[in-house]
Enzyme design. Structure first.
Site, PDB file in Angstrom:
ATOM      1  CB  CYS A   1      -3.175  -1.225   8.524  1.00 18.37           C
ATOM      2  SG  CYS A   1      -1.881  -2.087   9.348  1.00 18.37           S
TER       3      CYS A   1
ATOM      4  CG  HIS B   1      -1.932  -0.940   1.393  1.00 17.24           C
ATOM      5  ND1 HIS B   1      -2.097  -1.749   2.492  1.00 17.24           N
ATOM      6  CD2 HIS B   1      -2.957  -1.238   0.553  1.00 17.24           C
ATOM      7  CE1 HIS B   1      -3.167  -2.515   2.322  1.00 17.24           C
ATOM      8  NE2 HIS B   1      -3.696  -2.225   1.153  1.00 17.24           N
TER       9      HIS B   1
END
Ligand code: CIR
Length: 257
Positions: free
Chosen positions: A252, A165
């Site tokens: 996250c 990501h």
């Protein structure tokens, strides 16, 4: 944008050792230790002044603790993502149930083949940088534009190669500054933001969570700690070895608002 007051966090499920990983590692995840590390992270968010809402574990979704990915929550608007990873699809339902219970949250949705993961989305003031990764496609980027541009956000794509990501190598420090690991993408990719660099050998620490003056980072990264202290942060290093084995990092594990 007001300072963060609230964090949604998940819980480590019994199936966490089956979490999706880019490179299957020989190292086995210790689920008990992961739970201890996760609770320490949650306590650190609470100590930084956030009200915490914790979602229960969902054994049918080994990655459910990574609550950042199924939703992009900005200024009272929540875009529920179609996750780029088939095994993770459906995780957004738990976030949706929770967000429906929050007053004043407007929910937007998207559908496949458009895909998006929150780990690819980084808001810095009125800009939202969106990683074009294997998890987030053109359609996902377009949906972020459709939902957030009318509210005055500039949506800017950043290429993400060889990383899961966007926020695997950078994270927002506040409404102006971002922390970026050297050697991944040029700082110019983040136009309008003030880019603070950290050395490439401390790449994992470029993903940090800031709440006001408090910065949570992974432990074992002395240069990043010093850089953040120079930027005026009280740095709280946290042990996240088992989270890292599941390709997770600090941002996250929460959705801040
Ligand atoms: C996954 O591969 O989707 C999870 N094992 C890790 C997700 C980490 N999410 C994030 O950094 N935003």
């Amino acid at each position: 944008m007001p300072v963060f007051k609230h964090a949604v966090v998940g819980s480590i499920p019994g199936t966490f050792s089956e979490a999706t990983v880019m490179l299957p590692s020989a190292e086995h995840i210790d689920v008990g230790l992961a739970r201890v590390q996760h609770q320490t992270y949650v306590r650190a968010l609470a100590n930084a002044g956030l009200e915490i809402s914790q979602l229960p574990p969902d054994d049918t979704h080994p990655d459910c603790v990574f609550v950042e990915d199924p939703v992009l929550l900005i200024g009272g608007t929540a875009l529920l993502a179609s996750l780029g990873t088939p095994s993770r699809r459906g995780e957004e339902r738990a976030l949706e149930r929770f967000l429906l219970s929050r007053p004043g949250v407007r929910i937007e949705t998207m559908t496949l083949p458009d895909s998006l993961e929150g780990g690819d989305c980084m808001r810095v003031g009125r800009r939202i940088f969106v990683g074009a990764s294997s998890r987030t496609n053109e359609g996902g980027l377009r949906r972020v534009r459709e939902v957030f541009q009318p509210a005055g956000y500039d949506v800017i794509a950043v290429p993400v190669e060889r990383h899961l990501h966007l926020k695997c190598f950078c994270s927002p420090l506040d409404d102006e500054r971002i922390l970026l690991a050297e050697g991944v993408v040029p700082p110019e990719a983040f136009r309008g933001a003030r880019v603070i660099m950290t050395p490439s050998e401390e790449l994992f620490a470029a993903n940090c969570v800031t709440v006001g003056r408090v910065a949570l980072i992974a432990d074992g990264y002395p240069q990043t700690k010093q850089i953040l202290e120079r930027e005026g942060f009280d740095v709280v290093p946290l042990s996240v070895s088992e989270i890292q084995k599941a390709d997770g990092s600090l941002t996250c594990l929460s959705v801040l608002s």
